[in-house]
Every structure is written in structure tokens, then in C-alpha cells.
Design an enzyme around this catalytic site. Structure first.
Site, PDB file in Angstrom:
ATOM      1  N   ASP A 165     -73.380  33.851   2.249  1.00 30.89           N
ATOM      2  CA  ASP A 165     -73.361  34.308   0.850  1.00 30.89           C
ATOM      3  C   ASP A 165     -74.728  34.910   0.521  1.00 30.89           C
ATOM      4  OD1 ASP A 165     -73.329  34.654  -1.876  1.00 30.89           O
ATOM      5  OD2 ASP A 165     -72.786  32.585  -2.360  1.00 30.89           O
ATOM      6  N   HIS A 180     -78.048  41.759  23.057  1.00 28.41           N
ATOM      7  CA  HIS A 180     -77.610  40.576  23.802  1.00 28.41           C
ATOM      8  C   HIS A 180     -78.672  40.144  24.816  1.00 28.41           C
ATOM      9  CE1 HIS A 180     -74.929  37.559  25.079  1.00 28.41           C
ATOM     10  NE2 HIS A 180     -73.832  38.241  25.225  1.00 28.41           N
TER      11      HIS A 180
END
Length: 441
Positions: free
Chosen positions: A382, A164
Site C-alpha cells: 500500500d 536477477h
């Protein structure tokens, strides 16, 4: 009924993935802007589930395809293959690479899908991630960790953790989207150019003060309960209709045209405060809700969607009485705060953690909500065998936090939340909340 047995890891192998091509010498030092340096040095954990992945080309395995495409992706996201410098204010882009772990797990995907998105090593999703990675400190470790989990049924889960300190959730999703595109169709150069990362050093002036030292942000130990809840679109539409009717009865003149995100955020905050008041003998605490706002489209000029970094600002919405938690009032505050952010040219002195500290010193009860609704969480992930059947950011990094995301089939909003034990008990029993939402577990 799923048995509450420990889920066993049968085997585990680890590989170091380096960049496909070396990082040029002039890019070896990646200086972090002030809005990155103020963020906690913790891993953000994302997991993607695929029910029955099949590759049309049987000459390679899923693991090899992912490793090779990840190497190519790291060449574009070259700082991610480096290490955080000792001061925490830069990345040494030394191509040391990232950890890729492959695991065989002795259960079916359906068993995992019935569990809450918590890091418990025996009952939760913790075993789907590398040890000590879910909201854990990065320090000198790789900035990215990946774990490929194989289930007995043939399903898989891809877990990705990203520091982060160098990126927000939008960057995490951009990174995985690019990786998926390289894996699925590496010859589509036009698409890959569109998805390529944008490093914004030249676009954000005054954000790279050498004297600005990275801040050590310490999060509290686990003292909350994590839960998952669903707001179906039909229920959100019902909430909107009821609120518009209530506005007319109350003489609210302005046409609100509420959005899904605004209504769900306001209702979560309202019911969380009611729960806290009930835990506190009916007394409402002085409270503030931090609502993270993606600044990429709001900057002047706007930043590309694939801009790398913590490009968010936290709006703060105050409430201390039941009257101040009326939905139209809370939404009005959100819109006022967001309007003030439009057209900003710099993020200097807009760091999220510094605002947290300000209200902590004033003893406000703090809540936070972030949303990745409308982000490419499903259709663009995908890798070559179809979209994920589910996806989730994991657990809550601290107490009183709500993370919102779209459901897999787009029929509503999923919320992962963390509240203290007594507040969670009251929150789950709130009749107004249960009119529009249901708890998954």
C-alpha cells in the site's frame, strides 16, 4: 468481449532517480557471492494494479510521491542504484540511479486485467513495462527499472524490474514493500527499521571467492506458450481429501498432512509429465523437477526475511514413470530434499544454475517450479491509496516452468506457466487437472 486491438501508449516521460543521500565511500564496491554470480543477468518483472488511487494530500501527485519515496528507498538499497561491474561479479555502487518511466495508456484498467500475463507488445502486458525489460538481459543498464502506467479510467499499474543477478523474488518483494512503506508512512521509523534490507556479506562465510567468475547463462528463444490457471482453496481441500483417501487404500502408513503448496506442485508436475508422455507416443521422459526453496529461515543461524540476494536452493525431484508421479511419492521426495537443507551454514556449491546444467548434460527433461505464496504480495504493498487489486510476476523466462502465487483475495493459488505448444494442448485437456483447476484464459 474485449476487442483484440492494439493498446496505444499516448505519452511517455523518463526520469533518472538517484539515491536520496550519497553512498559512503566504504560501500562503493558490492561484491556478489557465488550464489548470485551463477544467476542469469536478466530482469525479473513484477506488476501491481491499483483500481482508483486517491491521495489524501493533494499538494503532490502520485508520480512525485513515488519518485521521492523511491529515492529514499534507494539510499537503503544502495547497490540497486549502481551498475554491474564488467566481470559480472560485483556492483559498482556509484549512485548512477535507476530509470523511472511514466506512461499514459489509452484503455481502461479492466481491459488490461482481462489479458494473460505475457509480454506480447500488442495483446499482453508488454506495454506496461519499459521496452526490452521482461526477462531481458541487464548488461550495463540500470539494475532497476520502474514504469508507472496511468489508464483512462484513473487506475494505475506499477511495473518493477530488478536484476536477477543481484536478487531473488523475495528480495524484489522486500524492496517494493520498503518503498511502499516509505511512500505511505515515512514517519514510522520503527516499521522502516524492521523492513530495512540486510546485506549478508558477513553472515555467509566462504561465499565470496575472488576467483569465482560470474557465469553467462543463455536462455532459449521464445518457443513456448504462457497461460494462467487458478486452484481455489476449496478445490485444493478436495484434492487433499481425495489423496488422503487414496493413501489409505494404498496402505500408505505415514500421516502426510499435505500442504497446499506441496499438493499443487506435485499435481502440476504429474500432469505436465502426462502431457509430455502423450506428446511422445505415451513414453514418459526421464525428468527432473527443480523446486526452489527459500533458504532464509532454514540457514543456521536463520537469515532475516529482508536479506538481499539469491538465497534459494533448488531441490530436484526425479520421475520417469507414471507410478513415480503418484502425489504421495512426489511430496515425500520434496520433504526429504528440504529436510537435508535445514541447518545449512553456507550456500557454497548449492547454486541453482549449476544443478540445471548437470541434468541438462544427462538429457533429462527439466521442469521448474517457484512459489511466492505467503509472501507480502498484497497487504503490505500500500503506497498510500490501498492494497493492489492484482499483482503478478510476468510471463515465463523459459519453457516448462511454473510460478505460484496467492490470489488477490486469498481464496486460492494462481499459477503462471509456460509449456511447449503440444504439451500445453495436452496439459489443458488433462481431466485430473481440470477436476481441481481452471484456466483463466
Amino acid at each position: 468481449m474485449i476487442s483484440r486491438r492494439q493498446i496505444n501508449v499516448i505519452s511517455r516521460t523518463e526520469t533518472n532517480i538517484k539515491t536520496d543521500s550519497p553512498t559512503p565511500l566504504n560501500l562503493k564496491h558490492y561484491k556478489l557471492p557465488s550464489h548470485d554470480r551463477m544467476n542469469p543477468d536478466l530482469y525479473m518483472p513484477l506488476v501491481l494494479f491499483y483500481s482508483n488511487p486517491q491521495l489524501p494530500d493533494h499538494t503532490t501527485s502520485i508520480a512525485n510521491l513515488l519518485r521521492n519515496s523511491l529515492s529514499k528507498t534507494l539510499s537503503k538499497y544502495y547497490p540497486f542504484a549502481g551498475r554491474l561491474g564488467s566481470s559480472g561479479s560485483y556492483v559498482e555502487c556509484n549512485d548512477q540511479g535507476i530509470n523511472f518511466i511514466e506512461v499514459q495508456i489509452a484503455c481502461n484498467l479492466s481491459e488490461i486485467m482481462e489479458k494473460a500475463p505475457v509480454k506480447d507488445e500488442e495483446e499482453g502486458f508488454g506495454h506496461l513495462f519499459p521496452p526490452c525489460s521482461i526477462w531481458h538481459k541487464v548488461s550495463c543498464s540500470p539494475l532497476v527499472l520502474v514504469q508507472l502506467n496511468h489508464f483512462s479510467c484513473g487506475g494505475i499499474a506499477i511495473a518493477v524490474c530488478l536484476s536477477h543477478r543481484i536478487a531473488d523474488a523475495s528480495t524484489l518483494l522486500s524492496f517494493v514493500t520498503y518503498w511502499a512503506s516509505v511512500s505511505h508512512n515515512p514517519s514510522d521509523e520503527e516499521k522502516l527499521v524492521q523492513l530495512a534490507p540486510c546485506f549478508v556479506q558477513g553472515l555467509l562465510p566462504n561465499s565470496y571467492d575472488d576467483d569465482f567468475v560470474a557465469k553467462e547463462v543463455l536462455l532459449p528463444e521464445m518457443n513456448w506458450i504462457t497461460a494462467e490457471m487458478l486452484f481455489y482453496n476449496s478445490k485444493i481441500a478436495e484434492l487433499k481429501a481425495n489423496q488422503e483417501k487414496q493413501d489409505k487404500l494404498n496402505g500408505v502408513v505415514a500421516e502426510q498432512n499435505y500442504t497446499r503448496n506441496e499438493l499443487v506442485t506435485a499435481l502440476l508436475y504429474r500432469c505436465a509429465l502426462a502431457a509430455a508422455a502423450k506428446s511422445n507416443s505415451g513414453a514418459y521422459p526421464h525428468s527432473v523437477l527443480f523446486r526452489t526453496v527459500n533458504m532464509r529461515p532454514l540457514m543456521d543461524p536463520p537469515l532475516p526475511k529482508t536479506s538481499v540476494g539469491n538465497l534459494v536452493v533448488a531441490n530436484h525431484i526425479l520421475a520417469s514413470t507414471m507410478e513415480e508421479t503418484e502425489l504421495h511419492s512426489l511430496v515425500g521426495q520434496m520433504r526429504k530434499e528440504k529436510k537435508q537443507l535445514t541447518g545449512m551454514k553456507s550456500l557454497v556449491r548449492k547454486e541453482v544454475m549449476s544443478i540445471f546444467e548437470k541434468y541438462a548434460k544427462e538429457n533429462y527433461k527439466q521442469y521448474a517450479v517457484s512459489s511466492i505464496c505467503n509472501f507480502p504480495l498484497y497487504d503490505k504493498l500500500d503506497f498510500g491509496w490501498g492494497r493492489p487489486v492484482n499483482a503478478s510476476l510476468m510471463d515465463a523466462p523459459f519453457v516448462n516452468i511454473f510460478t505460484m502465487m496467492d490470489t488477490p483475495n486469498g481464496d486460492g493459488i494462481k499459477v503462471i506457466l509456460g509449456l511447449g505448444k503440444e504439451d500445453m494442448k495436452n496439459f489443458r485437456a488433462d481431466k485430473e487437472l481440470l477436476t481441481y483447476a481452471s484456466f483463466y484464459h
